[in-house]
Design a protein around this motif. Sequence first.
Motif, PDB file in Angstrom:
ATOM      1  N   LEU A   1      -6.891  -7.903 -15.167  1.00  0.00           N
ATOM      2  CA  LEU A   1      -7.937  -6.895 -15.277  1.00  0.00           C
ATOM      3  C   LEU A   1      -8.191  -6.207 -13.942  1.00  0.00           C
ATOM      4  O   LEU A   1      -8.509  -5.014 -13.892  1.00  0.00           O
ATOM      5  CB  LEU A   1      -9.232  -7.550 -15.779  1.00  0.00           C
ATOM      6  CG  LEU A   1     -10.405  -6.626 -16.105  1.00  0.00           C
ATOM      7  CD1 LEU A   1     -10.077  -5.755 -17.308  1.00  0.00           C
ATOM      8  CD2 LEU A   1     -11.663  -7.438 -16.366  1.00  0.00           C
TER       9      LEU A   1
ATOM     10  N   ILE B   1      -6.146 -13.644 -16.834  1.00  0.00           N
ATOM     11  CA  ILE B   1      -6.680 -12.454 -17.503  1.00  0.00           C
ATOM     12  C   ILE B   1      -7.510 -11.622 -16.528  1.00  0.00           C
ATOM     13  O   ILE B   1      -7.413 -10.389 -16.482  1.00  0.00           O
ATOM     14  CB  ILE B   1      -7.525 -12.855 -18.735  1.00  0.00           C
ATOM     15  CG1 ILE B   1      -6.626 -13.246 -19.908  1.00  0.00           C
ATOM     16  CG2 ILE B   1      -8.465 -11.729 -19.145  1.00  0.00           C
ATOM     17  CD1 ILE B   1      -5.799 -12.101 -20.451  1.00  0.00           C
TER      18      ILE B   1
ATOM     19  N   VAL C   1      -4.771  -6.425 -20.828  1.00  0.00           N
ATOM     20  CA  VAL C   1      -5.421  -7.662 -21.267  1.00  0.00           C
ATOM     21  C   VAL C   1      -5.182  -7.885 -22.755  1.00  0.00           C
ATOM     22  O   VAL C   1      -4.906  -9.004 -23.200  1.00  0.00           O
ATOM     23  CB  VAL C   1      -6.939  -7.615 -20.964  1.00  0.00           C
ATOM     24  CG1 VAL C   1      -7.668  -8.779 -21.640  1.00  0.00           C
ATOM     25  CG2 VAL C   1      -7.179  -7.653 -19.457  1.00  0.00           C
TER      26      VAL C   1
ATOM     27  N   LYS D   1     -15.625 -13.772 -20.226  1.00  0.00           N
ATOM     28  CA  LYS D   1     -14.592 -13.332 -21.174  1.00  0.00           C
ATOM     29  C   LYS D   1     -15.102 -13.452 -22.604  1.00  0.00           C
ATOM     30  O   LYS D   1     -14.935 -12.528 -23.418  1.00  0.00           O
ATOM     31  CB  LYS D   1     -13.335 -14.183 -20.984  1.00  0.00           C
ATOM     32  CG  LYS D   1     -12.164 -13.780 -21.871  1.00  0.00           C
ATOM     33  CD  LYS D   1     -10.983 -14.709 -21.670  1.00  0.00           C
ATOM     34  CE  LYS D   1     -11.278 -16.104 -22.177  1.00  0.00           C
ATOM     35  NZ  LYS D   1     -10.093 -16.996 -22.121  1.00  0.00           N
TER      36      LYS D   1
END
Length: 482
Positions: free
Chosen positions: A395, A391, A298, A206
């Motif tokens: 995604l 997250i 996101v 990330k």
Amino acid sequence: MNTSPTQETKKWVPRPLTKTCGVCGDLATDVQHYGSIVCYSCRAFFRRSIGCAKEYGTCVRGTDSCVVDQVTRTNCKKCRFRKCLEIGMKPGKVDMSRGGGNASQTFVKKRRSSTESKPSMPTKYLANETQSSESSNDHEPILTNMDIESLAEECVLEESQLVDNLISRTKEDQDSSSFCSLSISEPVVDFTLEEEFRVYELEAMKENLFDGCFKIFLGFPNFLENISKTLTSLSQGESCGLSRERVLSFHRKTRNYLRQELVKGGVFRTLLDSSFYVFNNVPDEVRIETFRFSLGVVDICMRAFMKVNSDKEFFIEQKKAAGIQNPTLQQIVEHIFPDNRKALKSLDVYAVAIFKSPWARKLEDEEFFQRTLQTVGEIVKDDVKLGTIYIFLVLATPSVDLSQAIKSDPALAHIQQDLTLLLYRYLKNKHKDTEVASNTLNRLLKMIGDLHRCRNIHLFGRIEQEEGEDREGGVGSLVMNI
């Protein structure tokens, strides 16, 4: 050694990652796995390769000399396995700690079979086994005598099966106000060291994406000048000096640029492929279409994390609590405020200018947007690990409007199942309560559908929406959130 029922067992402390993996160069403990110092990811790869008698006959590049590092280690299994052998990992050592031969593989297969026919028996067996080990264990477990991955696989089979059912129900109920609750039976083993390491890997991926995007934006005309002026104005308690129209115009330009890069295979596509290598087995067309939609979700999710952490005193602390590690932006902040890197206070907004009411064509859309982001933010708050797992699940979840082929792709479905199980086990370890973990998981899964709607409101339900704007937009300003 006798222990009273009220005496607490000594807590196991994981070994520090002080060494370097001989295969991929990642962090590793000072314990040898199967004959050499390797990270937990390469250890698991080697164990699966030997345990399942896998044969890797073809190098993906045809050179038999692929680079194997933290980013590329999943690309070519043949070269990765060859490197395992080169550094001294010994196939004969696999499963020796579980009784020799291929004992753990046989055990897992029997475990899976009994789970399908008699769900209650494995739980009872494992619970008794745990009680027995606790009553006779008067010292810290030794990592070299315990196959963590195998034990974790055994204890979460029932959870995985139940999570599978939950994912199916979630997809059906995303747009429904009613949502079935799930009760998951008590797991035996807490969050394992390998699972902990997987979360660290997700965090690194990330951060790599966010920082890489910011570096791409630095190449845009006047970007650095505008961001410097904005941060300076905000530090002085003034408005950012940018109109809503100007900010939205920048968002549209970056969105269009990143979307083109994603489709054409440019710098952004390369960044995504190197950052999110957990998606490498997903077909290109499925990955591209999913990312074109979900990256915008996101972006919305990260805004929720920023807003809920506005109680932090400074902007840098706020971004850190929200899980937005962006070294390049931090360097810019330190350059603008060389004598006082904490001159910029936290921002109590979802974004500068663009979400100041009225901004949506319908008031109920604004209220739904705010309510959804507030709920997601309050669940995650400053738990960066929880936010990171969530997250990635966001995604990996395509829109209900995408084709059935994308929504039912087995590789993508496997990633969703894997992340959902990881999310549940993290929540169980955090709360030490299966009911709380199950309820929180249910809420987070349902919120994905609500976040999809928020993404569409932001892109297509605004007062300023341009006529004929691309309905497939959404690759937004992932790293700004200001």
